[in-house]
Design an enzyme around this catalytic site. Sequence first.
Site, PDB file in Angstrom:
ATOM      1  N   GLN A  30       0.783 -18.188  -0.291  1.00 28.68           N
ATOM      2  CA  GLN A  30       0.990 -17.758   1.094  1.00 28.68           C
ATOM      3  C   GLN A  30      -0.245 -17.966   1.967  1.00 28.68           C
ATOM      4  OE1 GLN A  30       1.852 -13.658  -0.324  1.00 28.68           O
ATOM      5  NE2 GLN A  30       0.706 -12.984   1.468  1.00 28.68           N
TER       6      GLN A  30
ATOM      7  N   MET B 255      -1.457  -7.083  -2.121  1.00 37.05           N
ATOM      8  CA  MET B 255      -2.457  -8.060  -2.569  1.00 37.05           C
ATOM      9  C   MET B 255      -3.753  -7.342  -2.943  1.00 37.05           C
ATOM     10  SD  MET B 255      -1.829 -11.535  -0.529  1.00 37.05           S
ATOM     11  CE  MET B 255      -2.696 -11.093   0.964  1.00 37.05           C
TER      12      MET B 255
ATOM     13  N   VAL C 221      -0.394   2.835   9.234  1.00 38.15           N
ATOM     14  CA  VAL C 221      -1.478   3.812   9.094  1.00 38.15           C
ATOM     15  C   VAL C 221      -2.700   3.240   9.815  1.00 38.15           C
ATOM     16  CG1 VAL C 221      -2.985   5.036   7.472  1.00 38.15           C
ATOM     17  CG2 VAL C 221      -0.561   4.682   6.928  1.00 38.15           C
TER      18      VAL C 221
ATOM     19  N   HIS D  24      -1.719   1.158   2.207  1.00 38.76           N
ATOM     20  CA  HIS D  24      -1.018   0.867   0.944  1.00 38.76           C
ATOM     21  C   HIS D  24      -0.625   2.170   0.251  1.00 38.76           C
ATOM     22  CE1 HIS D  24      -3.761  -2.797   1.243  1.00 38.76           C
ATOM     23  NE2 HIS D  24      -2.568  -3.366   1.129  1.00 38.76           N
TER      24      HIS D  24
END
Length: 281
Positions: free
Chosen positions: A61, A30, A176, A37
Amino acid sequence: MLVECLPSEVRSVVNAERKKGAVIGVVPTMGALHAGHVSLIEAARRECDFVVTTIFVNPTQFAPNEDLQKYPRTLDRDLEMCRDARCDLVFTPEVSSMYLSDAETVVTVTELTQRLEGRTRPEHFQGVTTVVAKLFNVTVPDKAYFGQKDFQQQLVIRRMVQDLDWGIEIVTCPIVRESDGLAMSSRNRYLSDDDRQNALVLFRALNHATELASASADAETIESEITRMIQSVDSVELDYAVVVDAEKLTPVTESTSSIVALLAVKVGNTRLIDNQILCFQ
Ligand code: AMP
């Protein structure tokens, strides 16, 4: 790096690559990209010939009371990060090119979505599975990359791909974290300095769960310990802290082969989730 906003353009670029024999990898996001990412894009880069990142803040969503309007949008920086990670194509569709105004079709995973996140966010997973199905249909990938950070989401996507005979390999990449242990999230930027400090209880609780598991504590004991830890921080509101079967998200039984601790809290107005697979001695 190509940037395309029309599904038909993406389809034809990817088709041409496939005809050349390229293995296609897709990384759905997104946007408001961070190192989490990027780790997915890098994994796709290592394993695929042609890497597509999708950036789409998917309205279906988000519940009406959630943060759709204020969700961070940082497209220029995102594109730079995609370029640096050697992505081949970024798909940045408009809402109007993803959803016809009279669309009637949705994709629903019926059981797995009822638990945990699905209880607090009942509309959420249907929005996710429907948009991911559409992104898969546009990009027709061989492999798709998701983060362990959204543990239930990657299970739901795996279920959907299996149930619909998609033949796409789902790759789940490790969480992460910031140097102090906070799992990276686009929503971390909503946190005040105090919130940010308080949010570290998630990582402490997961580490404690790991210690208890390696000392052979049972799931119930771990659950109550991590619940107590989180509840001891005043400004952190606990949604759930569970230790469950990592495939079904149901209580641990003798047939459970992998166990996960999953946490969801609200810190100030920001909802955060985190998790860790537990290894029992
Ligand atoms: P989002 O943009 O939040 O929808 O996330 C896109 C993808 O990145 C999802 O598969 C997430 O699970 C993954 N992701 C988000 N945060 C992290 C993180 N800290 N580490 C690894 N993957 C992540």
